[in-house]
Design a protein around this motif. Structure first.
Motif, mmCIF file in Angstrom:
data_model
loop_
_atom_site.group_PDB
_atom_site.id
_atom_site.type_symbol
_atom_site.label_atom_id
_atom_site.label_comp_id
_atom_site.label_asym_id
_atom_site.label_seq_id
_atom_site.Cartn_x
_atom_site.Cartn_y
_atom_site.Cartn_z
ATOM 1 N N GLY A 174 0.821 -1.195 0.000
ATOM 2 C CA GLY A 174 0.000 0.000 0.000
ATOM 3 C C GLY A 174 0.863 1.256 0.000
ATOM 4 N N GLU A 175 0.188 2.393 -0.051
ATOM 5 C CA GLU A 175 0.846 3.689 0.004
ATOM 6 C C GLU A 175 0.057 4.586 0.933
ATOM 7 O OE1 GLU A 175 -0.106 6.913 -1.159
ATOM 8 O OE2 GLU A 175 -2.085 6.187 -1.664
ATOM 9 N N THR A 176 0.746 5.551 1.508
ATOM 10 C CA THR A 176 0.092 6.466 2.433
ATOM 11 C C THR A 176 0.831 7.802 2.471
ATOM 12 O OG1 THR A 176 -0.666 6.773 4.724
ATOM 13 C CG2 THR A 176 1.405 5.591 4.424
ATOM 14 N N SER A 177 0.117 8.833 2.821
ATOM 15 C CA SER A 177 0.751 10.136 3.009
ATOM 16 C C SER A 177 1.358 10.247 4.407
ATOM 17 C CB SER A 177 -0.270 11.253 2.792
ATOM 18 O OG SER A 177 -1.313 11.143 3.737
ATOM 19 N N ASP A 178 1.084 9.236 5.268
ATOM 20 C CA ASP A 178 1.570 9.300 6.648
ATOM 21 C C ASP A 178 1.840 7.895 7.191
ATOM 22 O OD1 ASP A 178 2.188 9.924 9.250
ATOM 23 O OD2 ASP A 178 0.218 10.751 9.736
ATOM 24 N N LEU A 179 3.102 7.488 7.185
ATOM 25 C CA LEU A 179 3.473 6.160 7.683
ATOM 26 C C LEU A 179 3.271 6.008 9.189
ATOM 27 C CD1 LEU A 179 6.705 5.518 5.593
ATOM 28 C CD2 LEU A 179 4.568 4.207 5.469
ATOM 29 N N SER A 180 3.085 7.116 9.910
ATOM 30 C CA SER A 180 2.886 7.013 11.357
ATOM 31 C C SER A 180 1.430 6.744 11.730
ATOM 32 C CB SER A 180 3.375 8.286 12.056
ATOM 33 O OG SER A 180 2.505 9.375 11.778
ATOM 34 N N GLU A 181 0.536 6.718 10.743
ATOM 35 C CA GLU A 181 -0.876 6.486 11.057
ATOM 36 C C GLU A 181 -1.093 5.061 11.557
ATOM 37 O OE1 GLU A 181 -2.476 5.316 6.583
ATOM 38 O OE2 GLU A 181 -2.756 7.338 7.314
ATOM 39 N N CYS A 182 -2.160 4.866 12.270
ATOM 40 C CA CYS A 182 -2.511 3.557 12.804
ATOM 41 C C CYS A 182 -3.104 2.683 11.692
ATOM 42 C CB CYS A 182 -3.518 3.730 13.933
ATOM 43 S SG CYS A 182 -4.027 2.175 14.653
ATOM 44 N N PHE A 183 -2.649 1.461 11.594
ATOM 45 C CA PHE A 183 -3.130 0.546 10.563
ATOM 46 C C PHE A 183 -4.090 -0.512 11.115
ATOM 47 C CE2 PHE A 183 0.622 2.364 8.659
ATOM 48 C CZ PHE A 183 0.283 2.484 7.323
ATOM 49 N N ASP A 184 -4.486 -0.398 12.378
ATOM 50 C CA ASP A 184 -5.365 -1.395 12.993
ATOM 51 C C ASP A 184 -6.690 -1.565 12.259
ATOM 52 O OD1 ASP A 184 -3.475 -1.828 14.928
ATOM 53 O OD2 ASP A 184 -4.498 -0.647 16.474
ATOM 54 N N TYR A 185 -7.171 -0.492 11.661
ATOM 55 C CA TYR A 185 -8.482 -0.545 10.994
ATOM 56 C C TYR A 185 -8.344 -0.479 9.475
ATOM 57 C CZ TYR A 185 -9.826 0.286 15.771
ATOM 58 O OH TYR A 185 -9.956 0.176 17.129
ATOM 59 N N HIS A 186 -7.216 -0.952 8.971
ATOM 60 C CA HIS A 186 -6.963 -0.974 7.528
ATOM 61 C C HIS A 186 -8.058 -1.788 6.839
ATOM 62 C CE1 HIS A 186 -4.972 -1.894 3.730
ATOM 63 N NE2 HIS A 186 -4.142 -0.892 3.997
ATOM 64 N N HIS A 187 -8.506 -1.347 5.677
ATOM 65 C CA HIS A 187 -9.619 -2.001 4.979
ATOM 66 C C HIS A 187 -9.303 -3.437 4.553
ATOM 67 C CE1 HIS A 187 -7.283 -0.509 1.554
ATOM 68 N NE2 HIS A 187 -7.928 -1.365 0.810
ATOM 69 N N TRP A 216 5.151 -8.901 -7.410
ATOM 70 C CA TRP A 216 4.984 -9.917 -6.368
ATOM 71 C C TRP A 216 3.601 -10.563 -6.326
ATOM 72 C CZ3 TRP A 216 9.170 -11.691 -4.079
ATOM 73 C CH2 TRP A 216 10.309 -10.910 -4.080
ATOM 74 N N LYS A 217 2.575 -9.910 -6.857
ATOM 75 C CA LYS A 217 1.198 -10.416 -6.862
ATOM 76 C C LYS A 217 0.745 -10.928 -5.478
ATOM 77 C CE LYS A 217 1.551 -11.491 -11.761
ATOM 78 N NZ LYS A 217 2.187 -10.227 -11.976
ATOM 79 N N PRO A 218 0.779 -10.045 -4.472
ATOM 80 C CA PRO A 218 0.397 -10.463 -3.126
ATOM 81 C C PRO A 218 -1.078 -10.827 -3.017
ATOM 82 C CG PRO A 218 0.788 -8.111 -3.213
ATOM 83 C CD PRO A 218 1.156 -8.652 -4.553
ATOM 84 N N LEU A 219 -1.369 -11.741 -2.115
ATOM 85 C CA LEU A 219 -2.723 -12.292 -1.967
ATOM 86 C C LEU A 219 -3.805 -11.260 -1.669
ATOM 87 C CD1 LEU A 219 -1.828 -15.405 0.224
ATOM 88 C CD2 LEU A 219 -2.530 -15.406 -2.174
ATOM 89 N N CYS A 220 -3.492 -10.230 -0.907
ATOM 90 C CA CYS A 220 -4.536 -9.292 -0.479
ATOM 91 C C CYS A 220 -4.660 -8.039 -1.355
ATOM 92 C CB CYS A 220 -4.315 -8.907 0.969
ATOM 93 S SG CYS A 220 -4.507 -10.316 2.096
ATOM 94 N N ASN A 221 -3.871 -7.920 -2.401
ATOM 95 C CA ASN A 221 -4.039 -6.838 -3.358
ATOM 96 C C ASN A 221 -4.838 -7.407 -4.532
ATOM 97 O OD1 ASN A 221 -1.049 -5.943 -2.244
ATOM 98 N ND2 ASN A 221 -2.342 -4.206 -2.742
ATOM 99 N N ASP A 222 -6.152 -7.237 -4.489
ATOM 100 C CA ASP A 222 -6.967 -7.753 -5.597
ATOM 101 C C ASP A 222 -7.545 -6.647 -6.422
ATOM 102 O OD1 ASP A 222 -8.787 -6.877 -3.654
ATOM 103 O OD2 ASP A 222 -9.506 -8.874 -3.233
#
Length: 80
Positions: A25-38, A74-80
């Motif tokens: 993924g990409e983000t404008s802020d790497l310090s953000e919390c990822f606990d609720y990532h979609h 890499w074709k990762p499993l969760c990037n669909d």
């Protein structure tokens, strides 16, 4: 804390110092919390053990191009 843009990868360590990418993924802020990532349910179900980060451009287009390149390679499993 300073906002730092970048790309990230949730990965599973399959051997010592060897990781299999599960999601990029990409983000404008790497310090953000990822606990609720979609995609967190998929990421957890597929065994993510680590999160890797890469500081990148403030330009979202540049970060998205990097993300697309990584997904295509890499074709990762969760990037669909």
């Amino acid at each position: 804390m300073k906002q730092v843009p970048g790309n990230y990868c949730f990965a599973e360590e399959t051997l010592p110092h060897t990781w299999t990418p599960i999601y990029f993924g990409e983000t404008s802020d790497l310090s953000e919390c990822f606990d609720y990532h979609h995609k967190m349910d998929c990421i957890r179900q597929n065994g993510a053990t680590h999160m890797h980060t890469h500081i990148s451009s403030e330009d979202k287009e540049v970060r998205c191009l990097e993300e697309t390149d990584l997904i295509n390679k890499w074709k990762p499993l969760c990037n669909d």
